[in-house]
Design an enzyme around this catalytic site. Structure first.
Site, PDB file in Angstrom:
ATOM      1  NE  ARG A  63      -3.755  -0.180   2.307  1.00  0.00           N
ATOM      2  CZ  ARG A  63      -4.283  -0.301   3.106  1.00  0.00           C
ATOM      3  NH1 ARG A  63      -4.245   0.190   4.751  1.00  0.00           N
ATOM      4  NH2 ARG A  63      -5.267  -1.747   2.994  1.00  0.00           N
ATOM      5  CG  HIS A  67      -1.334   4.981   0.293  1.00  0.00           C
ATOM      6  ND1 HIS A  67      -2.141   5.513   1.195  1.00  0.00           N
ATOM      7  CD2 HIS A  67      -2.319   4.579  -0.532  1.00  0.00           C
ATOM      8  CE1 HIS A  67      -3.250   5.340   0.785  1.00  0.00           C
ATOM      9  NE2 HIS A  67      -3.034   4.239   0.471  1.00  0.00           N
ATOM     10  CG  ASN A  95      -0.633   9.138   3.297  1.00  0.00           C
ATOM     11  OD1 ASN A  95      -1.490   8.433   2.224  1.00  0.00           O
ATOM     12  ND2 ASN A  95      -0.879   9.839   2.739  1.00  0.00           N
ATOM     13  CG  HIS A 196      -7.846  -4.414  -1.755  1.00  0.00           C
ATOM     14  ND1 HIS A 196      -8.995  -3.088  -1.926  1.00  0.00           N
ATOM     15  CD2 HIS A 196      -7.021  -3.109  -1.582  1.00  0.00           C
ATOM     16  CE1 HIS A 196      -8.346  -1.624  -1.518  1.00  0.00           C
ATOM     17  NE2 HIS A 196      -6.954  -1.682  -1.632  1.00  0.00           N
TER      18      HIS A 196
END
Length: 323
Positions: A63, A67, A95, A196
């Site tokens: 992740r 991000h 975040n 995911h």
């Protein structure tokens, strides 16, 4: 693992770089072949240790790369701490209480600095750690393109913008638009959301889905309501797996859950809700090879979002601050 170019391959690569002249051509799978030959095993050892201690960390490291790349490109801007002169991205809404694993990146950077000081960027460390995390959790392996450099600044505003990290409330059309603005297709979107298959979500991000949405299995919603109270502020940090069956194994079970409307997030279920991406979800749920192949392609494309290369940026010696 990437291997060194032959002299002829170097010549070909240089010609391609000259002719193409874009950021993708400037990244290569063997960028550190001579300058840091121990890079890959060094990173892998730290990632393996972190995942062995906490399996969820694999999803967190993956992740972090996502991000990073989705906010002004893959430049490790999301690793910068706040200073009196810089408002970083760590406390931006997508975040805060979500992005984690910064201390593992610190450990990787420290280990890499021991074997080749001042050579490897934090942005490249994020890309390698993401790749290793997927593979360690039984996902596919691929050769990650390297050669990124680190940003000299960060953007709290960009990290908070509507076109930054897609929120859990996103519709399919907004997801597609968000990804397209970064050069990623609807196929890339669905494949990358397959990340995911590992990790967990906070109650604050799925509360509305399990209490208000109709595109969710009723029994699945009720089961998750037991650990996610209806009122905001209660149990916001309680966790539920993004893949209810195999949350620590990188596989295609995530897509099978979408077919039965057992996704914990509204945005994820939007991928299979009578829209244009339904067929891709069906394909990936039935064919793990197709998912793995498209996921790899999506990761490589995502890793090429506006990287800093050449003399741009710097190689940070500490990922949390500018040199």
């Amino acid at each position: 693992m990437a291997s060194c170019f032959s002299s002829m391959s170097i010549l070909v690569a240089l010609v391609v770089l000259f002719l193409v002249g874009n950021s993708d051509a400037q990244l290569s799978t063997d960028f550190y072949c001579k300058t840091c030959p121990q890079l890959f095993p060094t990173v892998r050892a730290v990632v393996e240790a972190a995942i062995s201690k906490e399996a969820r960390m694999g999803a967190s490291l993956l992740r972090l790369h996502f991000h990073d790349c989705f906010i002004n490109g893959c430049d490790a801007s999301n690793l910068l701490d706040d200073t009196p002169y810089l408002k970083g991205e760590k406390t931006a809404a997508p975040n805060l209480n979500s992005a984690r694993g910064f201390e593992v990146i610190d450990q990787i950077k420290s280990a890499v600095e021991q074997v080749c000081p001042g050579v490897v960027s934090c942005a490249d460390i994020l890309a390698i750690a993401a790749k290793d995390s997927v593979n360690i959790l039984r996902g596919p392996e691929w050769e990650v393109k390297l050669g990124r450099r680190d940003a000299l600044t960060a953007s709290f505003a960009a990290a908070n913008s509507s076109n930054g990290i897609p929120p859990a409330t996103s519709s399919l059309s907004s997801l597609i638009s968000n990804f397209q603005s970064k050069g990623l297709s609807a196929r890339d979107l669905v494949a990358l959301y397959g990340a995911h298959t590992i990790g967990q979500a906070r109650c604050a991000n799925y509360r509305a889905h399990i209490y208000k949405d109709s595109n969710i299995d009723a029994s699945f919603a009720r089961a998750n309501q037991a650990t996610c109270p209806k009122n905001s502020g209660n149990g916001d940090n309680n966790l539920a797996p993004l893949d209810p069956q195999t949350p620590t194994t990188f596989d295609n079970i995530y897509f099978k859950s979408l077919l039965t409307k057992k996704s914990i997030l509204h945005s994820d279920q939007e991928l299979y809700n009578g829209g244009s991406t339904d067929l891709l979800v069906q394909t990936y749920s039935a064919n793990s090879g197709a998912f793995n192949s498209d996921f790899i392609n999506g990761m490589i494309k995502m890793g090429n979002i506006k990287p800093l290369t050449g003399s741009q940026g710097q190689i940070r010696t500490n990922c949390r601050r500018i040199n």
